[in-house]
Design a protein around this motif. Structure first.
Motif, PDB file in Angstrom:
ATOM      1  N   MET A 115    -100.677  11.540 -17.846  1.00  0.00           N
ATOM      2  CA  MET A 115    -100.060  11.874 -16.585  1.00  0.00           C
ATOM      3  C   MET A 115     -98.853  12.775 -16.834  1.00  0.00           C
ATOM      4  SD  MET A 115     -98.297   9.239 -13.955  1.00  0.00           S
ATOM      5  CE  MET A 115     -97.347   9.828 -12.611  1.00  0.00           C
ATOM      6  N   THR A 116     -98.769  13.859 -16.091  1.00  0.00           N
ATOM      7  CA  THR A 116     -97.645  14.776 -16.211  1.00  0.00           C
ATOM      8  C   THR A 116     -96.630  14.485 -15.121  1.00  0.00           C
ATOM      9  OG1 THR A 116     -99.047  16.508 -17.128  1.00  0.00           O
ATOM     10  CG2 THR A 116     -96.960  17.204 -16.206  1.00  0.00           C
ATOM     11  N   HIS A 117     -95.373  14.386 -15.522  1.00  0.00           N
ATOM     12  CA  HIS A 117     -94.275  14.184 -14.581  1.00  0.00           C
ATOM     13  C   HIS A 117     -93.673  15.536 -14.234  1.00  0.00           C
ATOM     14  CE1 HIS A 117     -94.226   9.841 -14.996  1.00  0.00           C
ATOM     15  NE2 HIS A 117     -94.312   9.998 -16.302  1.00  0.00           N
ATOM     16  N   ASP A 118     -93.545  15.804 -12.946  1.00  0.00           N
ATOM     17  CA  ASP A 118     -92.931  17.042 -12.478  1.00  0.00           C
ATOM     18  C   ASP A 118     -91.445  16.806 -12.243  1.00  0.00           C
ATOM     19  OD1 ASP A 118     -95.289  18.606 -12.430  1.00  0.00           O
ATOM     20  OD2 ASP A 118     -95.869  17.616 -10.566  1.00  0.00           O
ATOM     21  N   ILE A 119     -90.610  17.635 -12.900  1.00  0.00           N
ATOM     22  CA  ILE A 119     -89.162  17.539 -12.779  1.00  0.00           C
ATOM     23  C   ILE A 119     -88.625  18.863 -12.260  1.00  0.00           C
ATOM     24  CG2 ILE A 119     -86.999  17.181 -14.026  1.00  0.00           C
ATOM     25  CD1 ILE A 119     -88.636  15.549 -16.082  1.00  0.00           C
ATOM     26  N   VAL A 120     -87.734  18.793 -11.280  1.00  0.00           N
ATOM     27  CA  VAL A 120     -87.089  19.982 -10.727  1.00  0.00           C
ATOM     28  C   VAL A 120     -85.607  19.917 -11.093  1.00  0.00           C
ATOM     29  CG1 VAL A 120     -86.410  21.139  -8.595  1.00  0.00           C
ATOM     30  CG2 VAL A 120     -88.743  20.273  -8.851  1.00  0.00           C
ATOM     31  N   ILE A 121     -85.083  21.055 -11.559  1.00  0.00           N
ATOM     32  CA  ILE A 121     -83.677  21.175 -11.944  1.00  0.00           C
ATOM     33  C   ILE A 121     -83.054  22.295 -11.119  1.00  0.00           C
ATOM     34  CG2 ILE A 121     -82.083  21.763 -13.812  1.00  0.00           C
ATOM     35  CD1 ILE A 121     -84.413  21.111 -15.736  1.00  0.00           C
ATOM     36  N   ALA A 122     -81.819  22.099 -10.658  1.00  0.00           N
ATOM     37  CA  ALA A 122     -81.065  23.173 -10.020  1.00  0.00           C
ATOM     38  C   ALA A 122     -79.643  23.156 -10.559  1.00  0.00           C
ATOM     39  CB  ALA A 122     -81.066  23.021  -8.501  1.00  0.00           C
ATOM     40  N   ASP A 123     -79.263  24.266 -11.203  1.00  0.00           N
ATOM     41  CA  ASP A 123     -77.903  24.419 -11.739  1.00  0.00           C
ATOM     42  C   ASP A 123     -77.621  25.905 -11.830  1.00  0.00           C
ATOM     43  OD1 ASP A 123     -75.562  24.513 -13.520  1.00  0.00           O
ATOM     44  OD2 ASP A 123     -76.011  22.397 -13.879  1.00  0.00           O
ATOM     45  N   ASP A 124     -76.455  26.336 -11.349  1.00  0.00           N
ATOM     46  CA  ASP A 124     -76.148  27.764 -11.371  1.00  0.00           C
ATOM     47  C   ASP A 124     -75.691  28.252 -12.741  1.00  0.00           C
ATOM     48  OD1 ASP A 124     -73.756  26.347 -11.091  1.00  0.00           O
ATOM     49  OD2 ASP A 124     -72.778  27.969 -10.002  1.00  0.00           O
ATOM     50  N   ASP A 125     -75.470  27.362 -13.671  1.00  0.00           N
ATOM     51  CA  ASP A 125     -75.067  27.737 -15.029  1.00  0.00           C
ATOM     52  C   ASP A 125     -76.324  27.885 -15.889  1.00  0.00           C
ATOM     53  OD1 ASP A 125     -74.392  27.493 -17.835  1.00  0.00           O
ATOM     54  OD2 ASP A 125     -72.409  26.787 -17.215  1.00  0.00           O
ATOM     55  N   GLU A 126     -76.593  29.118 -16.303  1.00  0.00           N
ATOM     56  CA  GLU A 126     -77.821  29.397 -17.045  1.00  0.00           C
ATOM     57  C   GLU A 126     -77.920  28.589 -18.336  1.00  0.00           C
ATOM     58  OE1 GLU A 126     -80.343  33.186 -18.873  1.00  0.00           O
ATOM     59  OE2 GLU A 126     -78.382  33.527 -17.991  1.00  0.00           O
ATOM     60  N   THR A 127     -76.819  28.444 -19.043  1.00  0.00           N
ATOM     61  CA  THR A 127     -76.834  27.686 -20.294  1.00  0.00           C
ATOM     62  C   THR A 127     -77.198  26.226 -20.039  1.00  0.00           C
ATOM     63  OG1 THR A 127     -75.177  29.162 -21.239  1.00  0.00           O
ATOM     64  CG2 THR A 127     -75.476  27.032 -22.318  1.00  0.00           C
ATOM     65  N   ILE A 128     -76.605  25.625 -19.038  1.00  0.00           N
ATOM     66  CA  ILE A 128     -76.920  24.232 -18.699  1.00  0.00           C
ATOM     67  C   ILE A 128     -78.389  24.116 -18.317  1.00  0.00           C
ATOM     68  CG2 ILE A 128     -76.468  22.326 -17.091  1.00  0.00           C
ATOM     69  CD1 ILE A 128     -74.136  22.724 -18.980  1.00  0.00           C
ATOM     70  N   ARG A 129     -78.872  25.031 -17.475  1.00  0.00           N
ATOM     71  CA  ARG A 129     -80.285  25.012 -17.066  1.00  0.00           C
ATOM     72  C   ARG A 129     -81.191  25.052 -18.283  1.00  0.00           C
ATOM     73  NH1 ARG A 129     -79.182  28.920 -13.534  1.00  0.00           N
ATOM     74  NH2 ARG A 129     -80.354  30.475 -14.701  1.00  0.00           N
ATOM     75  N   GLU A 130     -80.890  25.952 -19.220  1.00  0.00           N
ATOM     76  CA  GLU A 130     -81.728  26.094 -20.408  1.00  0.00           C
ATOM     77  C   GLU A 130     -81.699  24.836 -21.273  1.00  0.00           C
ATOM     78  OE1 GLU A 130     -80.351  29.687 -22.250  1.00  0.00           O
ATOM     79  OE2 GLU A 130     -81.414  30.955 -20.805  1.00  0.00           O
ATOM     80  N   ILE A 131     -80.526  24.236 -21.452  1.00  0.00           N
ATOM     81  CA  ILE A 131     -80.417  23.010 -22.245  1.00  0.00           C
ATOM     82  C   ILE A 131     -81.217  21.891 -21.596  1.00  0.00           C
ATOM     83  CG2 ILE A 131     -78.827  21.158 -22.951  1.00  0.00           C
ATOM     84  CD1 ILE A 131     -76.690  23.402 -23.339  1.00  0.00           C
ATOM     85  N   VAL A 132     -81.009  21.693 -20.301  1.00  0.00           N
ATOM     86  CA  VAL A 132     -81.704  20.611 -19.601  1.00  0.00           C
ATOM     87  C   VAL A 132     -83.210  20.843 -19.627  1.00  0.00           C
ATOM     88  CG1 VAL A 132     -82.000  19.466 -17.364  1.00  0.00           C
ATOM     89  CG2 VAL A 132     -79.704  20.050 -18.173  1.00  0.00           C
ATOM     90  N   GLU A 133     -83.622  22.067 -19.365  1.00  0.00           N
ATOM     91  CA  GLU A 133     -85.053  22.371 -19.377  1.00  0.00           C
ATOM     92  C   GLU A 133     -85.652  22.131 -20.761  1.00  0.00           C
ATOM     93  OE1 GLU A 133     -88.004  25.851 -17.642  1.00  0.00           O
ATOM     94  OE2 GLU A 133     -85.869  26.280 -17.859  1.00  0.00           O
ATOM     95  N   PHE A 134     -84.968  22.564 -21.804  1.00  0.00           N
ATOM     96  CA  PHE A 134     -85.439  22.378 -23.174  1.00  0.00           C
ATOM     97  C   PHE A 134     -85.566  20.889 -23.517  1.00  0.00           C
ATOM     98  CE2 PHE A 134     -84.468  21.659 -27.682  1.00  0.00           C
ATOM     99  CZ  PHE A 134     -85.519  22.366 -28.272  1.00  0.00           C
ATOM    100  N   LYS A 135     -84.551  20.104 -23.147  1.00  0.00           N
ATOM    101  CA  LYS A 135     -84.543  18.684 -23.491  1.00  0.00           C
ATOM    102  C   LYS A 135     -85.574  17.881 -22.690  1.00  0.00           C
ATOM    103  CE  LYS A 135     -82.197  16.787 -26.016  1.00  0.00           C
ATOM    104  NZ  LYS A 135     -82.341  16.459 -27.437  1.00  0.00           N
ATOM    105  N   LEU A 136     -85.859  18.294 -21.452  1.00  0.00           N
ATOM    106  CA  LEU A 136     -86.753  17.507 -20.605  1.00  0.00           C
ATOM    107  C   LEU A 136     -88.202  17.962 -20.643  1.00  0.00           C
ATOM    108  CD1 LEU A 136     -84.570  16.890 -17.424  1.00  0.00           C
ATOM    109  CD2 LEU A 136     -84.872  15.424 -19.433  1.00  0.00           C
ATOM    110  N   ASP A 137     -88.456  19.198 -21.049  1.00  0.00           N
ATOM    111  CA  ASP A 137     -89.818  19.706 -21.086  1.00  0.00           C
ATOM    112  C   ASP A 137     -90.571  19.049 -22.238  1.00  0.00           C
ATOM    113  OD1 ASP A 137     -91.887  21.264 -20.117  1.00  0.00           O
ATOM    114  OD2 ASP A 137     -91.392  22.983 -21.381  1.00  0.00           O
TER     115      ASP A 137
END
Length: 122
Positions: free
Chosen positions: A1-23
């Motif tokens: 089962m794949t879990h769909d996660i949505v992230i919203a953050d205006d800081d590109e670095t934070i977005r990339e870190i969170v996306e990398f860690k959660l993907d």
């Protein structure tokens, strides 16, 4: 089962870190740089398994997106983790009063975020 996660953050670095860690193999992450784009995605794509929102974003703030989520019948039960630099007690209380499931302040531990996400996706 794949879990769909949505992230919203205006800081590109934070977005990339969170996306990398959660993907991962059992997770699909979609990231947005502002609240308006995030809300438009949620309206048109339905209910993800979890949402991570920054508070201070252009377009719509994370709190405004959170309010819309909690008022929407299809989205109201989705867990929402606020990830923000607004860490004073009144900010945290406001986040929970508006319906946040969890609240983390920046700077944050990416591993702690992963643990909190994992606990919500069980």
């Amino acid at each position: 089962m794949t879990h769909d996660i949505v992230i919203a953050d205006d800081d590109e670095t934070i977005r990339e870190i969170v996306e990398f860690k959660l993907d991962g193999p059992d997770r699909s992450v979609t990231a947005f740089e502002n609240g308006r784009e995030c809300w438009e995605h949620l309206e048109s794509n339905g209910s993800p398994n979890l949402i991570v929102l920054d508070v201070m974003m252009p377009g719509l703030t994370g709190l405004q997106v959170l309010e819309r989520i909690r008022e929407d019948d299809d989205l109201s039960s989705v867990p929402v983790i606020m990830l923000t630099s607004r860490g004073r007690e009144e900010h945290v209380v406001e986040g929970f009063e508006r319906g946040a499931t969890d609240y983390m302040t920046k700077p944050f531990s990416p591993n702690e975020l992963v643990a909190r996400v994992n606990s919500r996706l069980r």
